[in-house]
Design an enzyme around this catalytic site. Structure first.
Site, mmCIF file in Angstrom:
data_model
loop_
_atom_site.group_PDB
_atom_site.id
_atom_site.type_symbol
_atom_site.label_atom_id
_atom_site.label_comp_id
_atom_site.label_asym_id
_atom_site.label_seq_id
_atom_site.Cartn_x
_atom_site.Cartn_y
_atom_site.Cartn_z
ATOM 1 N N GLY A 1 2.798 2.401 10.856
ATOM 2 C CA GLY A 1 3.638 3.568 10.661
ATOM 3 C C GLY A 1 4.170 3.921 11.980
ATOM 4 N N HIS B 1 -9.428 1.079 4.808
ATOM 5 C CA HIS B 1 -8.206 1.295 5.431
ATOM 6 C C HIS B 1 -8.250 2.226 6.641
ATOM 7 C CE1 HIS B 1 -4.054 2.398 6.499
ATOM 8 N NE2 HIS B 1 -3.740 1.543 5.974
ATOM 9 N N ASN C 1 0.855 -1.060 -0.189
ATOM 10 C CA ASN C 1 -0.166 0.035 0.054
ATOM 11 C C ASN C 1 0.741 1.285 -0.099
ATOM 12 O OD1 ASN C 1 -1.822 2.141 0.448
ATOM 13 N ND2 ASN C 1 -2.446 1.355 2.632
ATOM 14 N N TRP C 2 0.904 1.998 -1.104
ATOM 15 C CA TRP C 2 2.032 3.090 -1.430
ATOM 16 C C TRP C 2 1.261 4.079 -0.477
ATOM 17 C CZ3 TRP C 2 4.510 2.600 -6.990
ATOM 18 C CH2 TRP C 2 5.110 1.658 -6.993
ATOM 19 N N LYS C 3 0.132 4.276 -0.188
ATOM 20 C CA LYS C 3 -0.497 5.427 0.423
ATOM 21 C C LYS C 3 -0.134 6.534 -0.666
ATOM 22 C CE LYS C 3 -0.011 3.204 4.613
ATOM 23 N NZ LYS C 3 -0.036 3.334 6.336
ATOM 24 N N GLY D 1 2.958 -1.281 4.194
ATOM 25 C CA GLY D 1 2.971 0.307 3.684
ATOM 26 C C GLY D 1 4.480 0.837 3.669
ATOM 27 N N GLY D 2 5.152 1.347 4.476
ATOM 28 C CA GLY D 2 6.519 2.039 4.602
ATOM 29 C C GLY D 2 7.513 1.264 3.587
ATOM 30 N N GLU E 1 -6.706 4.630 7.861
ATOM 31 C CA GLU E 1 -6.447 6.081 7.557
ATOM 32 C C GLU E 1 -7.802 6.465 6.742
ATOM 33 O OE1 GLU E 1 -2.662 5.475 5.490
ATOM 34 O OE2 GLU E 1 -1.756 4.945 7.413
ATOM 35 N N SER F 1 3.650 -2.015 10.236
ATOM 36 C CA SER F 1 5.085 -2.080 10.441
ATOM 37 C C SER F 1 5.796 -3.353 9.988
ATOM 38 C CB SER F 1 5.507 -1.617 11.697
ATOM 39 O OG SER F 1 5.011 -0.388 12.148
ATOM 40 N N GLU G 1 -5.265 -5.111 10.497
ATOM 41 C CA GLU G 1 -3.977 -4.036 10.561
ATOM 42 C C GLU G 1 -4.521 -3.212 11.956
ATOM 43 O OE1 GLU G 1 -2.228 -2.877 6.485
ATOM 44 O OE2 GLU G 1 -3.773 -1.250 6.996
HETATM 45 P P1 13P Z 1 3.278 0.605 7.653
HETATM 46 O O1 13P Z 1 3.590 -0.792 6.839
HETATM 47 O O2 13P Z 1 3.897 1.946 7.064
HETATM 48 O O3 13P Z 1 2.944 0.306 9.103
HETATM 49 O O4 13P Z 1 1.701 0.614 7.142
HETATM 50 C C1 13P Z 1 0.709 -0.291 7.054
HETATM 51 C C2 13P Z 1 -0.443 -0.277 6.281
HETATM 52 O O5 13P Z 1 -1.272 0.821 6.738
HETATM 53 C C3 13P Z 1 -0.483 -0.897 4.982
HETATM 54 O O6 13P Z 1 -1.781 -0.510 4.626
#
Ligand code: 13P
Length: 244
Positions: free
Chosen positions: A168, A90, A4-6, A229-230, A92, A208, A162
């Site tokens: 994050g 998600h 997930n590149w956000k 994510g990251g 977020e 994470s 999640e």
């Molecule tokens: P991180 O891997 O940056 O913690 O993000 C997880 C995430 O929200 C994937 O959708």
């Protein structure tokens, strides 16, 4: 194994990333690999991944096919752009954009009807975990977001657990904590859709995930994949996670 590149990576950065990433995962077998870039980078991602087994997904959608909804994108539009996947609900989106379980269910239906595979996200906040409400939150999100689907539609769903406190923050749920939550979700699937549907349900862990912790997470029976994510923004790190 989904990234997930956000809100990261322009079309040009997407091309640069894929030039590095695709050769690294070329020989990977038995894993489905998906990247979910921001909307303007989708065409570049679809074009670059076309000769590979890597799939492309959106990060959100609107449940109506088309209409006067400024700023929104429909499931049909994502499918027409070459997406096969889409992330829905998600944390977020829930936290910053008022996403509700009711919206999640409508979006999930719309995604399936457009031929996309939805990755439906659930997870508790730190306050909820500390108050002992993790199971209740997962049950509520499952009931609100997925319970109303017909069995054929449910069979197309992938769930991502999640925990919000692990996104994050560098704090990963231990493999045991993740496994416990995944079991709760699978039990719900069994209760509502039966044993075969529950056994076939893919449940990803997100929060994470890094090259260092991915193998221990992937070793758990009920963890079928990861939503990263990251670490998915770095081609080498994500390739290493994909191979975990
Ligand atoms: P991180 O891997 O940056 O913690 O993000 C997880 C995430 O929200 C994937 O959708």
């Amino acid at each position: 194994m989904a990234g997930n590149w956000k809100m990261f990576k322009t079309a040009q950065q997407t091309r640069e990333y894929l030039r590095e990433f695709l050769p690294l995962v070329e020989t990977v077998e038995g894993r489905e690999i998906v990247i979910c870039p921001p909307y303007p980078s989708l065409p570049a991602a679809v074009e670059m991944t076309a000769p590979s087994k890597v799939g492309v997904g959106g990060q959100n959608l609107h449940w109506v096919a088309e209409g006067a909804y400024t700023g929104e994108v429909s499931a049909q539009m994502l499918a027409a752009a070459g997406c096969r996947w889409v992330i829905i609900g998600h944390s977020e989106r829930r936290q910053y954009f008022g996403e509700t379980d009711e919206n999640v269910r409508k979006k999930t239906e719309a995604a399936i009807e457009a031929g996309l595979t939805p990755i439906v996200c659930v997870g508790e906040t730190l306050d909820q975990r500390e108050a002992g409400l993790t199971e209740e939150v997962l049950l509520t999100q499952f009931a609100g977001g997925m319970k109303g689907l017909n069995p054929d539609h449910f069979a197309r769903v992938t769930v991502a657990y999640e925990p919000v406190w692990a996104i994050g923050t560098g704090k990963t749920a231990t493999p045991e904590m993740a496994e416990e939550a995944h079991r709760i979700i699978r039990r719900q699937a069994e209760l509502h859709y039966g044993g075969a549907a529950a056994a076939g349900l893919r449940i990803l862990y997100g929060g994470s995930v890094k090259p260092g912790n991915a193998p221990a997470l992937m070793a758990k029976a009920d963890i079928d994949g990861v939503l990263v994510g990251g670490a998915s923004l770095d081609a080498k790190d994500f390739a290493q996670i994909v191979k975990a």
